[in-house]
Design a protein around this motif. Structure first.
Motif, PDB file in Angstrom:
ATOM      1  N   UNK A  58     -19.054 -37.954  55.204  1.00 56.04           N
ATOM      2  CA  UNK A  58     -17.735 -37.670  54.635  1.00 56.04           C
ATOM      3  C   UNK A  58     -16.958 -36.700  55.516  1.00 56.04           C
ATOM      4  N   UNK A  59     -17.624 -35.692  56.042  1.00 52.17           N
ATOM      5  CA  UNK A  59     -16.919 -34.716  56.884  1.00 52.17           C
ATOM      6  C   UNK A  59     -16.436 -35.365  58.181  1.00 52.17           C
ATOM      7  N   UNK A  60     -17.228 -36.291  58.705  1.00 51.53           N
ATOM      8  CA  UNK A  60     -16.814 -37.004  59.910  1.00 51.53           C
ATOM      9  C   UNK A  60     -15.577 -37.855  59.625  1.00 51.53           C
ATOM     10  N   UNK A  61     -15.548 -38.488  58.466  1.00 54.62           N
ATOM     11  CA  UNK A  61     -14.380 -39.280  58.067  1.00 54.62           C
ATOM     12  C   UNK A  61     -13.150 -38.389  58.031  1.00 54.62           C
ATOM     13  N   UNK A  62     -13.267 -37.221  57.392  1.00 54.50           N
ATOM     14  CA  UNK A  62     -12.140 -36.294  57.299  1.00 54.50           C
ATOM     15  C   UNK A  62     -11.659 -35.827  58.655  1.00 54.50           C
ATOM     16  N   UNK A  63     -12.588 -35.514  59.537  1.00 55.99           N
ATOM     17  CA  UNK A  63     -12.228 -35.047  60.877  1.00 55.99           C
ATOM     18  C   UNK A  63     -11.525 -36.139  61.673  1.00 55.99           C
ATOM     19  N   UNK A  64     -12.088 -37.335  61.674  1.00 57.50           N
ATOM     20  CA  UNK A  64     -11.488 -38.446  62.417  1.00 57.50           C
ATOM     21  C   UNK A  64     -10.114 -38.789  61.850  1.00 57.50           C
ATOM     22  N   UNK A  65      -9.987 -38.794  60.519  1.00 60.57           N
ATOM     23  CA  UNK A  65      -8.695 -39.070  59.891  1.00 60.57           C
ATOM     24  C   UNK A  65      -7.652 -38.040  60.321  1.00 60.57           C
ATOM     25  N   UNK A  66      -8.020 -36.777  60.298  1.00 61.46           N
ATOM     26  CA  UNK A  66      -7.092 -35.715  60.671  1.00 61.46           C
ATOM     27  C   UNK A  66      -6.614 -35.888  62.111  1.00 61.46           C
ATOM     28  N   UNK A  67      -7.541 -36.128  63.018  1.00 64.97           N
ATOM     29  CA  UNK A  67      -7.181 -36.318  64.436  1.00 64.97           C
ATOM     30  C   UNK A  67      -6.343 -37.573  64.641  1.00 64.97           C
ATOM     31  N   UNK A  68      -6.693 -38.629  63.926  1.00 66.11           N
ATOM     32  CA  UNK A  68      -5.961 -39.886  64.057  1.00 66.11           C
ATOM     33  C   UNK A  68      -4.541 -39.741  63.526  1.00 66.11           C
ATOM     34  N   UNK A  69      -4.382 -39.041  62.415  1.00 60.50           N
ATOM     35  CA  UNK A  69      -3.047 -38.815  61.866  1.00 60.50           C
ATOM     36  C   UNK A  69      -2.182 -38.002  62.826  1.00 60.50           C
ATOM     37  N   UNK A  70      -2.776 -36.993  63.459  1.00 59.71           N
ATOM     38  CA  UNK A  70      -2.036 -36.211  64.454  1.00 59.71           C
ATOM     39  C   UNK A  70      -1.585 -37.109  65.602  1.00 59.71           C
ATOM     40  N   UNK A  71      -2.470 -37.967  66.049  1.00 59.02           N
ATOM     41  CA  UNK A  71      -2.148 -38.879  67.144  1.00 59.02           C
ATOM     42  C   UNK A  71      -1.027 -39.845  66.743  1.00 59.02           C
TER      43      UNK A  71
END
Length: 174
Positions: A150-163
């Motif tokens: 779950x934490x990996x999902x949150x991290x990847x989502x956050x970075x992807x949204x920034x991108x």
């Protein structure tokens, strides 16, 4: 069919499952393909495949979501493998109906820019965005679907949204 397998399949209320999931599957495809008609066709294809493979489903109603979105992701991948590349909306803007209000056209163009940006993302990031915002799954469901924490999902989502935000800002500045 073995008795246990028949009992699981009969225990699932397919009408309820369809009603609960059809909107999220459709939104998943809208975020992937951008076109209403194509999203509807792919949604129908997903549920047809799920129905035809219902005897292969091994789980309970809680794991149905992950199983269904695995089918939906495969349907999307098949669609993009078979489909020719789409022409950008800007190239066809002169063909827009004069009846369309400027605001509706602007919203459609903005949505199509978003879909195009999502489709330029790497596969896992694209799946995360479309499952989160198109299918409205929570991080726990996405983690189960993509075999991540779950934490990996949150991290990847956050970075992807920034991108995505940066890419869309750059596009708007042009």
């Amino acid at each position: 069919m073995p008795l246990r397998k028949a009992a699981i399949v009969t225990a699932l209320d397919w009408d309820v499952l369809y009603t609960d999931h059809v909107g999220r599957v459709y939104n998943f495809f809208r975020y992937r393909v951008g076109e209403t008609a194509t999203a509807e066709d792919l949604t129908a294809a997903t549920f047809e495949k799920a129905w035809s493979k219902r005897l292969q489903f091994r789980g309970d109603p809680e794991s149905f979501t992950a199983w269904l979105f695995t089918i939906a992701r495969n349907v999307a991948n098949d669609h993009f493998r078979k489909s020719p590349p789409l022409v950008p909306l800007e190239a066809a803007s002169h063909l827009a109906s004069p009846d369309l209000a400027g605001e509706q056209l602007e919203q459609a163009e903005e949505f199509n820019r978003l879909v195009a940006a999502i489709n330029r993302l790497p596969g896992r990031a694209r799946d995360l965005i479309t499952l989160k915002y198109g299918a409205e799954l929570n991080n726990r469901q996405i983690a189960k679907q993509l075999h991540l924490s779950e934490s990996n999902v949150g991290t990847i989502l956050s970075r992807t949204l920034q991108k995505l935000r940066l890419e869309l800002e750059v596009y708007d500045e042009r």
